[in-house]
Design a protein around this motif. Structure first.
Motif, mmCIF file in Angstrom:
data_model
loop_
_atom_site.group_PDB
_atom_site.id
_atom_site.type_symbol
_atom_site.label_atom_id
_atom_site.label_comp_id
_atom_site.label_asym_id
_atom_site.label_seq_id
_atom_site.Cartn_x
_atom_site.Cartn_y
_atom_site.Cartn_z
ATOM 1 N N THR A 49 -59.369 20.377 28.322
ATOM 2 C CA THR A 49 -60.561 20.806 29.062
ATOM 3 C C THR A 49 -61.221 19.624 29.756
ATOM 4 O OG1 THR A 49 -60.973 22.719 27.647
ATOM 5 C CG2 THR A 49 -62.854 21.836 28.828
ATOM 6 N N ARG A 53 -62.110 19.385 33.694
ATOM 7 C CA ARG A 53 -63.468 19.082 34.158
ATOM 8 C C ARG A 53 -63.493 17.834 35.033
ATOM 9 N NH1 ARG A 53 -67.801 21.543 31.711
ATOM 10 N NH2 ARG A 53 -69.045 19.629 31.798
ATOM 11 N N GLN A 94 -64.912 29.867 30.588
ATOM 12 C CA GLN A 94 -64.665 30.681 29.406
ATOM 13 C C GLN A 94 -65.732 31.760 29.252
ATOM 14 O OE1 GLN A 94 -64.110 28.342 25.873
ATOM 15 N NE2 GLN A 94 -64.334 30.063 24.495
ATOM 16 N N ASP A 174 -60.597 27.799 32.793
ATOM 17 C CA ASP A 174 -60.841 27.195 31.491
ATOM 18 C C ASP A 174 -60.915 28.278 30.421
ATOM 19 O OD1 ASP A 174 -61.447 25.555 29.407
ATOM 20 O OD2 ASP A 174 -63.497 25.113 30.033
ATOM 21 N N GLU A 175 -59.796 28.589 29.782
ATOM 22 C CA GLU A 175 -59.681 29.602 28.734
ATOM 23 C C GLU A 175 -60.432 30.888 29.093
ATOM 24 O OE1 GLU A 175 -59.197 28.417 24.715
ATOM 25 O OE2 GLU A 175 -59.792 26.367 25.121
ATOM 26 N N VAL A 206 -56.149 26.272 31.451
ATOM 27 C CA VAL A 206 -56.312 25.604 30.163
ATOM 28 C C VAL A 206 -56.347 26.648 29.050
ATOM 29 C CG1 VAL A 206 -58.017 24.440 28.707
ATOM 30 C CG2 VAL A 206 -57.426 23.487 30.921
#
Length: 374
Positions: A49, A53, A94, A174-175, A206
């Motif tokens: 992550t 980022r 997320q 991101d997830e 991710v």
């Protein structure tokens, strides 16, 4: 499309940590080709992550270079550090991060409406682009619905539409499926994969979910302690792990300790183990006498009732079933061979009760050799 070179990112350590800086990403280099779904996979704290980022501009690396297309986003050597809002990338978080006080249409239109006046599109064009993206994610009939009245899967698609409406050169995820229940998460995997392929989106995804990574990706980078352990296609990562960590992290694997006895043909080696000899493959040059771990997935361990008629056949051993578990689409057996416990995954029509004598055959083409210590 995306090139990352020698990326390093550290954070301040806690008072209890002796080091003043904690390394999150350690000299990482990656290349993502146009149109790929590229997944960063690894356990919590591996740096996946943080890497994402850094690409998004939400973290500032200590050093390295990040280039999208021909446009550098960060380079310590060239003194380039574009802010997140200057990078023009799409990102799905997320938590989705949708605006609860806006309806679906306004949520998707918002990124276009807050662009600087010089870059802002006419209202009619904004509306047309929003409607086009909503149709792609199959939310066009819900344009006027409050965002809070959507289901989890619909909110996930809304977050995706808001990222796509900017027509970014690179989409960062991101997830995004981790908050969904198991059945909906499986459905959304196929939905995301369909959209990515149909729209030819280049995406970096991710996740810590191995099944998700295998199902969705063109290529996977398995990360550990801020570094890339292995990069490859999903089948390559699964069937030919380059280290014990990768084999153990991706799914379930049997490990059999042994020693190289001879190099046969191509990448095939004969390995001696306490249970008997095995043939396995390795792309590395392994000398006679080197200690290795033979990695084989449970589904590549064949089981037949009855002890082996002879003990000198390579990769065929006698064993006794210790326990079994019905998993729906398969039955897992734990089989003791000498001091070794092997897991074998069989078709549900094959189920051997405990204490049954069986013969296990290891499919030699699926035996990967990993040097001890890797």
């Amino acid at each position: 499309m995306l090139q990352i070179d020698n990326l390093r990112k550290t954070f301040d350590g806690t008072k209890s940590e002796r080091r003043s800086r904690v390394v999150a990403v350690d000299d990482l280099s990656l290349r993502v080709e146009e149109g790929q779904m590229f997944t960063l996979l690894g356990p919590s704290g591996c740096g996946k992550t943080t890497t994402l980022r850094c690409v998004a501009g939400l973290e500032h690396p200590d050093r390295g270079e990040i280039v999208v297309g021909d446009r550098p986003l960060f380079s310590d050597k060239r003194g380039i550090r574009l802010a997140a809002n200057e990078r023009g990338l799409g990102m799905v978080f997320q938590s989705y991060a949708i605006w609860p006080h806006m309806n679906v249409l306004k949520n998707v239109a918002f990124p276009l409406e807050v662009l600087p006046r010089s870059k802002r599109l006419p209202k009619k064009e904004i509306r047309a682009r929003v409607e086009r993206v909503l149709a792609v994610v199959q939310l066009e009939k819900m344009a006027d619905r409050p965002a809070t009245n959507l289901s989890g899967g619909q909110q996930q698609r809304l977050a995706l539409a808001r990222a796509l409406v900017m027509e970014p050169p690179l989409l960062l995820l991101d997830e995004p499926l981790s908050n969904l229940d198991a059945k909906l998460r499986e459905e959304m995997r196929f939905e995301l994969k369909r959209l990515q392929r149909e729209l030819n989106i280049t995406a970096v995804y991710v996740t810590h979910d191995q099944v998700e990574a295998l199902a969705m990706s063109n290529r996977i980078a398995v990360m550990r302690d801020g570094r890339v352990e292995q990069v490859g296609r999903p089948r390559e990562i699964y069937e030919r792990p380059s280290s014990r960590f990768v084999a153990d992290f991706i799914g379930t694997s049997n490990f059999i300790d042994g020693t190289i006895e001879s190099h046969e043909t191509g990448d095939i080696y004969l390995v001696g183990t306490p249970q008997g000899r095995i043939r396995g493959s390795s792309s590395a040059d392994l000398p006679v006498g080197e200690k290795v771990a033979v990695s084989i997935r449970p589904e590549y361990v064949d089981v037949q009732k009855g002890a082996a008629p002879t003990s000198d056949v390579v990769g065929r051993w006698s064993g006794v079933v210790q326990t079994r578990a019905f998993l729906g689409e398969s039955v897992d057996h734990v089989i003791r061979v000498g001091e070794l416990e092997l897991r074998a995954r069989c078709h549900p029509s094959l189920s051997f009760p405990p204490d049954t004598e069986v013969t296990v055959t290891l499919q030699e083409k699926m035996c990967s050799l990993i040097p001890v210590g890797e």
